[in-house]
Design a protein around this motif. Structure first.
Motif, short mmCIF file in Angstrom:
data_model
loop_
_atom_site.label_atom_id
_atom_site.label_comp_id
_atom_site.label_asym_id
_atom_site.label_seq_id
_atom_site.Cartn_x
_atom_site.Cartn_y
_atom_site.Cartn_z
N LYS A 198 0.39 -1.07 -0.22
CA LYS A 198 0.17 0.23 -0.17
C LYS A 198 1.10 1.53 0.28
O LYS A 198 0.77 2.35 0.28
N ASP A 199 1.93 1.15 -0.21
CA ASP A 199 3.22 2.15 -0.35
C ASP A 199 2.64 3.16 -1.26
O ASP A 199 2.22 2.69 -2.24
N GLY B 194 0.26 11.32 -4.47
CA GLY B 194 -0.56 10.40 -3.66
C GLY B 194 -0.71 9.33 -4.71
O GLY B 194 -1.77 8.43 -3.84
N MET B 195 -0.04 8.79 -5.16
CA MET B 195 -0.50 7.92 -6.10
C MET B 195 0.43 6.11 -5.42
O MET B 195 1.61 6.48 -4.61
N LYS B 196 -0.16 5.34 -5.56
CA LYS B 196 0.29 4.01 -4.56
C LYS B 196 -0.04 3.00 -5.51
O LYS B 196 0.10 2.31 -6.54
N VAL B 197 0.60 1.86 -4.80
CA VAL B 197 1.50 0.91 -5.84
C VAL B 197 -0.12 0.20 -5.61
O VAL B 197 -0.10 -0.53 -7.28
N CYS B 198 -0.71 -0.32 -4.46
CA CYS B 198 -1.69 -1.40 -5.61
C CYS B 198 -2.85 -0.31 -6.73
O CYS B 198 -3.61 -0.90 -6.70
N SER C 223 -1.70 -10.44 -4.83
CA SER C 223 -1.28 -11.70 -3.22
C SER C 223 -1.61 -12.67 -3.52
O SER C 223 -0.64 -13.46 -1.79
N ALA C 224 -2.43 -13.35 -3.55
CA ALA C 224 -2.05 -14.54 -3.14
C ALA C 224 -1.76 -15.75 -3.94
O ALA C 224 -0.94 -16.91 -2.89
N ILE C 225 -1.11 -15.74 -4.79
CA ILE C 225 -0.19 -15.80 -6.06
C ILE C 225 1.66 -15.14 -4.38
O ILE C 225 2.29 -16.50 -4.51
N TYR C 226 2.08 -14.72 -4.06
CA TYR C 226 3.09 -14.02 -3.48
C TYR C 226 2.89 -15.03 -1.83
O TYR C 226 4.16 -15.14 -1.46
#
Length: 315
Positions: free
Chosen positions: A149-150, A163-167, A179-182
């Motif tokens: 969420k960075d 304000g743009m996030k990785v997600c 996220s399930a795979i990771y």
């Protein structure tokens, strides 16, 4: 890589230490090892040294296949259910390959269906009410796995807005699948397989993101594009590609890549933890550090330097 290899061949001899202070993806180090030299690969970027290590390190291909099968077995069905749609030709369940989104609204679906009334090839359909309902359900679902969420570092030159996030770079569905795979990858115990599956995963993220534009050839004929421009610009019309398919495709490429590096380097790679080991029987030292302080490398110890500095603020 062959050009780099020719320079190393011409300007050094077997057993010499070749140094690259801006190692990038490790081409200099790999070519040095191929030609019987020792190599030091240094880079400030941890992703660069990670790629170098993953490329150079030999691996049992059976271990890689087992790791992939384990991931598929643990979350394959959970992820598959995220990408179900109804085939209008036969009325049965089909698998979404990609969705065209226009200004964050889903419009068209490319899918595969193996039932009798379909062709067995990729098909197209408009998004219907059942698809919208499924997307609404996913939007309301809390993702049970960790995801980043960075905030990205604001930089208009690489199209990062404040304000743009990785997600924000992924649809909710793909964010869930990734996220399930990771989460399963992080449970792998064997260190080499774990690192290489992380490598495979990160290389699939670009194609699984909103950064993939829709390329229209003529009329309604369309193809998956690539990143439309440098950095993190999300085009108004983008492809949401099935995240598992992205991961699986990258695994096949990783497997071919490791087959090649295993054949080229064989058992030549012996990683050192410090320069002292490199001076003896080891032949590869990967350093994640700045090239402005090389005090951990003794003076007059390098036989040949080949490098290509980074491109400043374009990175």
């Amino acid at each position: 890589h062959n050009v780099v290899g020719e320079y190393i061949e011409h300007y050094s001899k077997e057993g010499d230490i070749v140094f690259d202070p801006f190692a990038g993806s490790g081409v200099t180090a790999i070519e040095a090892l191929r030609r019987g030299r020792k190599a030091i690969a240094c880079d400030l970027d941890p992703m660069a040294t990670f790629i170098t290590w993953c490329t150079a390190t030999p691996v049992e291909l059976s271990s890689l296949r087992s790791a992939f099968s384990m991931i598929e077995g643990k979350i394959g069905q959970e992820v598959e259910e995220l990408y179900l749609t109804r085939c209008p030709l036969c009325g049965r369940s089909a698998t979404i390959e990609a969705v065209i989104w226009h200004r964050d609204e889903p419009e068209e679906i490319r899918y595969s269906c193996t039932h009798e009334k379909s062709t067995g090839k990729s098909l197209w359909k408009d998004v219907d009410q059942s698809d919208l309902k499924r997307l609404e359900e996913i939007e309301r679902t809390n993702i049970p796995y960790w995801y980043p969420k960075d905030e990205l570092v604001w930089n208009s030159r690489v199209n990062v807005q404040r304000g743009m996030k990785v997600c924000d770079l992924f649809t909710k569905r793909n964010l869930y699948a990734l996220s399930a795979i990771y989460n399963v990858i992080e449970s792998i115990e064997e260190p080499c397989s774990k690192q290489l599956m992380r490598f495979c995963f990160t290389s699939s993220l670009g194609q699984a993101s909103k950064l993939v534009f829709v390329y229209r050839i003529s009329g309604r004929e369309r193809q998956v594009g690539g990143w439309a421009t440098r950095g993190y610009w999300i085009p108004p019309e983008y492809f949401e590609i099935n995240a598992w398919n992205c991961f699986e495709e990258r695994f096949r490429k990783l497997l071919r890549g490791k087959q090649e590096t295993n054949a080229v380097l064989g058992d030549k790679v012996r990683e050192a933890s410090g320069f002292e080991e490199l001076a003896n029987e080891k032949n590869l030292l990967v350093l994640n550090q700045s090239a402005t302080d090389l005090s951990n490398i003794p003076s007059n110890s390098i036989d040949y330097v080949f490098t290509d500095p980074p491109y400043g603020d374009a990175v």
